[in-house]
Design a protein around this motif. Structure first.
Motif, short mmCIF file in Angstrom:
data_model
loop_
_atom_site.label_atom_id
_atom_site.label_comp_id
_atom_site.label_asym_id
_atom_site.label_seq_id
_atom_site.Cartn_x
_atom_site.Cartn_y
_atom_site.Cartn_z
N PRO A 267 20.67 27.02 2.52
CA PRO A 267 21.61 26.47 1.52
C PRO A 267 22.83 27.35 1.33
CG PRO A 267 19.81 27.61 0.40
CD PRO A 267 19.52 27.71 1.88
N SER A 268 22.81 28.52 1.96
CA SER A 268 23.90 29.49 1.75
C SER A 268 25.17 29.05 2.47
CB SER A 268 23.48 30.87 2.25
OG SER A 268 24.53 31.79 2.13
N GLN A 269 26.31 29.52 1.95
CA GLN A 269 27.60 29.21 2.58
C GLN A 269 27.93 30.19 3.70
OE1 GLN A 269 30.49 29.03 -0.68
NE2 GLN A 269 30.61 26.84 -0.32
N ASN A 270 27.26 31.34 3.72
CA ASN A 270 27.53 32.29 4.79
C ASN A 270 26.26 33.09 5.06
OD1 ASN A 270 28.26 33.69 2.13
ND2 ASN A 270 28.13 35.41 3.56
N GLY A 271 26.18 33.64 6.26
CA GLY A 271 25.03 34.45 6.64
C GLY A 271 24.84 34.44 8.14
N VAL A 272 23.66 34.96 8.58
CA VAL A 272 23.31 34.99 10.00
C VAL A 272 21.88 34.47 10.13
CG1 VAL A 272 23.01 36.42 12.04
CG2 VAL A 272 24.81 36.98 10.41
N ILE A 273 21.68 33.48 10.99
CA ILE A 273 20.33 32.96 11.24
C ILE A 273 20.10 32.92 12.75
CG2 ILE A 273 20.29 31.57 9.13
CD1 ILE A 273 20.87 29.11 10.81
N THR A 274 18.82 32.76 13.12
CA THR A 274 18.43 32.77 14.53
C THR A 274 17.98 31.38 14.95
OG1 THR A 274 17.71 35.07 14.31
CG2 THR A 274 16.95 33.86 16.24
N VAL A 275 18.46 30.95 16.12
CA VAL A 275 18.07 29.66 16.70
C VAL A 275 17.40 29.91 18.04
CG1 VAL A 275 18.89 27.43 17.54
CG2 VAL A 275 20.01 28.51 15.58
N ARG A 276 16.23 29.33 18.24
CA ARG A 276 15.55 29.44 19.54
C ARG A 276 15.95 28.25 20.40
NH1 ARG A 276 11.50 32.49 21.41
NH2 ARG A 276 11.00 33.28 19.32
N GLU A 277 16.62 28.54 21.52
CA GLU A 277 17.10 27.49 22.41
C GLU A 277 15.95 26.94 23.27
OE1 GLU A 277 20.04 26.41 22.16
OE2 GLU A 277 21.28 28.00 21.26
N GLU A 278 16.26 25.90 24.02
CA GLU A 278 15.26 25.29 24.87
C GLU A 278 14.75 26.23 25.95
OE1 GLU A 278 16.92 21.73 26.42
OE2 GLU A 278 16.95 20.66 24.49
N ASN A 279 15.60 27.16 26.40
CA ASN A 279 15.18 28.14 27.40
C ASN A 279 14.46 29.33 26.78
OD1 ASN A 279 17.26 29.35 26.07
ND2 ASN A 279 18.60 29.55 27.88
N ARG A 280 14.05 29.19 25.50
CA ARG A 280 13.28 30.17 24.74
C ARG A 280 14.10 31.43 24.42
NH1 ARG A 280 8.28 28.77 24.17
NH2 ARG A 280 7.68 30.86 23.47
N GLN A 281 15.36 31.43 24.76
CA GLN A 281 16.20 32.54 24.35
C GLN A 281 16.67 32.31 22.92
OE1 GLN A 281 19.40 33.12 27.08
NE2 GLN A 281 18.12 34.08 28.63
N LYS A 282 16.85 33.43 22.20
CA LYS A 282 17.29 33.36 20.82
C LYS A 282 18.82 33.50 20.74
CE LYS A 282 13.06 35.14 18.68
NZ LYS A 282 12.51 36.21 17.81
N THR A 283 19.41 32.66 19.91
CA THR A 283 20.84 32.71 19.66
C THR A 283 21.08 33.03 18.20
OG1 THR A 283 21.31 31.10 21.40
CG2 THR A 283 23.01 31.43 19.72
N LEU A 284 21.93 34.00 17.95
CA LEU A 284 22.29 34.35 16.58
C LEU A 284 23.49 33.52 16.17
CD1 LEU A 284 21.96 38.24 16.59
CD2 LEU A 284 20.33 36.56 15.76
N LEU A 285 23.37 32.86 15.03
CA LEU A 285 24.47 32.06 14.49
C LEU A 285 24.98 32.73 13.23
CD1 LEU A 285 23.16 28.39 14.83
CD2 LEU A 285 24.65 29.65 16.38
N SER A 286 26.22 33.17 13.28
CA SER A 286 26.89 33.69 12.09
C SER A 286 27.82 32.59 11.59
CB SER A 286 27.68 34.96 12.42
OG SER A 286 28.42 35.39 11.29
N PHE A 287 27.73 32.27 10.30
CA PHE A 287 28.50 31.14 9.78
C PHE A 287 29.09 31.49 8.43
CE2 PHE A 287 24.22 30.83 8.23
CZ PHE A 287 24.33 30.41 6.91
N TYR A 288 30.20 30.81 8.14
CA TYR A 288 30.87 30.99 6.85
C TYR A 288 31.66 29.72 6.52
CZ TYR A 288 33.80 32.89 3.12
OH TYR A 288 34.42 33.11 1.91
N THR A 289 31.43 29.19 5.32
CA THR A 289 32.13 27.98 4.88
C THR A 289 33.18 28.36 3.85
OG1 THR A 289 30.16 26.62 5.23
CG2 THR A 289 31.88 25.72 3.80
#
Length: 612
Positions: A267-289
């Motif tokens: 629910p946050s407007q900014n931060g860093v979260i981790t997404v596991r892609e289909e190739n099982r590699q992790k992608t870091l998503l940094s976002f800010y609204t």
């Protein structure tokens, strides 16, 4: 069963080898977790800061555009001219060219000039436009007016729904600008629009400012060119991809997927979260609204790439720890042998040592500097213990001398503060020759202050330096400041505390400005029945009743308690001199201050003449 004894060499080697191994292992483990956590936090914080920086940069560019829009909306000159332009009925319009009569051209030119002026000298916005609902447009480009159809604009309904609030378009190619300036052809642009209201708050049209996408997203583009494996997306509140503004379906789908993932998982407007892609590699998503534009900046990068310094640290830390352990164990074996030989001799010395003995030392033939230093320390200790008793007596004798020097050193900053202020004032009045002479006098005064650490000086020396100080103010206040000195010659050899007269003169000068000139300071000296007296008087208006009571009260406390107050710079001028008189002359010191009919008078001295 009696346990088999081992040599000191073996025991030292074994104990310290295990100790070193355990300590290094603990240090390596703790260092790894600490540094790894710090690197991870730093990497995540860097990503977050970078995302916020991108958003801030975009907000600033959009705000520049919106500020121009608001300036147009609130400009009375533009409101009047635009209203007049709308009411004109003589305009003839064909498909592409608008024909205006002289009055209309004058009105349009006034509007265009006003729009250009609102941008300031930088002209950082490529184009500012005013659209009327009747299909007429005024622009800051080369063709200032032409026909347009607002309803064909993709942003028209969005602007109307905003009811005067800011509306930001999605990127589009600048075909509109190509009508007026060829430089904009095929350029990607973003517009900021607001509904234009007249003085009666009735909508009359739309204000539009246009900016190149390359300018709005310049910081992101520079970063993207240097970091090819990093994905950057800008999504608006309507789930439209704003960046990359050159449409790529694969990139667009990925950006929208990241945007939906963020909304569904935080629910946050900014931060860093981790997404596991289909190739099982992790992608870091940094976002800010952004609260200003409503745009969400998303920066996606491989976790492995972000944490690569951490993986390198683990590898290097493991190799370094193995080398250190091996080297430490080897050195502990060598050092154990070096220590075991002289250690027994040193133990016997320690057991037999008596504090009353005159210890002359023993040659241990040790290669360990610490053991040799310890042996030398025992030799020096007996001498130091005996010398410490004598030193204690010497310290007590020097304590009084140190207090005198501490009090005397407090007077130096006062002199520098005041004289530098005077030089500054003289410089403003272009008194160049006087400043040169004054600097020479100040140089002599500073040389006098730092020339000798002795707390007592002949009265003659103190008078000479006081004259130089008074001459400085004679230059400064020519024709307004005067002084006279009457000291008998047989009194000039008497020794007084250093810097005792000059600070009194300085204090008198400080407060003489409270009365109009001319100002006069008088120095007098004479023999009393049992000693000598020196008087400093002025015509500056005297002490206030409260100030006089405070100083006398503090002097009384010093006499009663026979202790010195805390040494501090502020408010210690007169008390400083009084304390140093007490330290020098003890109970024979004499010090009074009073108000006269014309000003203040301070008299000090001693109740017996002495050259000591």
């Amino acid at each position: 069963m009696k346990r088999k004894s081992t040599s000191i060499h073996t025991r030292i080697f074994g104990i310290y080898s295990v100790f070193i191994f355990v300590i290094i292992l603990l240090i390596v483990i703790l260092s790894y977790f600490y540094i790894a956590n710090a690197l991870r936090k730093s990497a995540f914080q860097s990503l977050e800061d970078l995302t916020i920086s991108f958003s801030t940069n975009i907000d600033q560019e959009i705000k520049k555009m919106d500020d121009i829009t608001l300036n147009v909306l609130y400009s009375c000159l533009i409101k009047d001219s635009f209203h007049k332009y709308i009411e004109m009925q003589t305009i003839k319009v064909d498909d592409e060219i608008t024909y205006l009569n002289e009055d209309e051209r004058t009105t349009v030119k006034l509007i265009v000039d006003s729009l250009v002026a609102l941008q300031g000298p930088s002209l950082s916005i490529p184009q500012v436009m005013l659209h009327t609902y009747s299909g007429r447009s005024i622009s800051t480009s080369s063709n200032n007016y032409y026909k347009t159809d607002l309803e064909e604009k993709k942003w028209f309904s969005g602007v109307n729904n905003k009811n005067g609030y800011m509306y930001i378009t999605t990127p589009y190619q600048g075909t509109d600008l190509s009508m007026s300036t060829d430089d904009f052809t095929d350029e990607w642009l973003v517009s900021v629009c607001r509904t234009y209201f007249d003085k009666n708050n009735q909508p009359q049209g739309v204000v539009e400012t246009k900016q190149y996408c390359s300018n709005i997203f310049s910081e992101i583009s520079r970063y993207k060119n240097k970091n090819l494996f990093t994905s950057i997306y800008v999504i608006n509140e309507n789930n439209n991809v704003i960046y990359p503004y050159v449409i790529d379906e694969t990139q667009s789908n990925e950006g929208l997927f990241y945007h939906k993932y963020i909304k569904d998982n935080t629910p946050s407007q900014n931060g860093v979260i981790t997404v596991r892609e289909e190739n099982r590699q992790k992608t870091l998503l940094s976002f800010y609204t952004s609260n200003y534009t409503g745009w969400t900046i998303i920066l996606g990068t491989s976790e492995q790439q972000v944490l690569s310094p951490l993986y390198l640290l683990i590898k290097n830390l493991f190799i370094a720890s193995l080398i250190i352990i091996v080297l430490s164990v080897f050195l502990s074996y060598i050092f154990a042998g070096e220590i075991s030989k002289p250690i027994n001799k040193l133990r016997n010395i320690i057991h037999k040592y008596d504090i009353n003995d005159e210890y002359s030392g023993l040659d241990l033939h040790s290669k360990i500097s610490e053991i040799e230093d310890l042996n030398k320390a025992f030799i020096a200790m007996s001498h130091q213990l005996k010398n410490s008793i004598n030193n204690l007596l010497t310290i007590q004798q020097q304590e009084m001398h140190s207090k005198m020097l501490a009090l005397q050193s407090q007077m130096n900053p006062h002199f520098l503060y005041n004289t530098l202020s005077v030089i500054s004032a003289m410089a403003e009045e272009k008194m160049d020759d006087e400043i040169v002479e004054m600097c020479a006098n100040i140089s002599d005064i500073l040389r006098y202050i730092s020339s000798d650490s002795s707390p007592l000086v002949p009265l003659e020396d103190e008078l000479n330096i006081t004259k130089k100080y008074l001459n400085c103010f004679t230059f400064r206040y020519s024709g307004k400041f005067f002084y006279d000195i009457h000291i008998p010659s047989n009194l000039k050899k008497v020794k007084i505390p250093k810097l005792s007269i000059q600070p009194l003169v300085e204090n008198a000068i400080k407060y003489m400005g409270q009365v109009p000139p001319p100002w006069r300071i008088s120095l007098k000296g004479w023999h009393s029945e049992s000693g000598f007296r020196i008087n400093v008087s002025d015509n500056g208006g005297g002490f206030s009743k409260k100030k006089l009571e405070q100083i006398n009260k503090k002097m009384k406390l010093i006499d009663e308690n026979n202790t010195l107050p805390n040494l501090k710079l502020a408010g210690m001028g007169i008390l400083n001199i009084y304390i140093r008189l007490k330290l020098s002359y003890k109970d024979m010191a004499y010090f009074t201050l009073e108000n006269t009919t014309t000003g203040a008078s301070i008299t000090f001295g001693a109740n017996r003449l002495s050259n000591n």
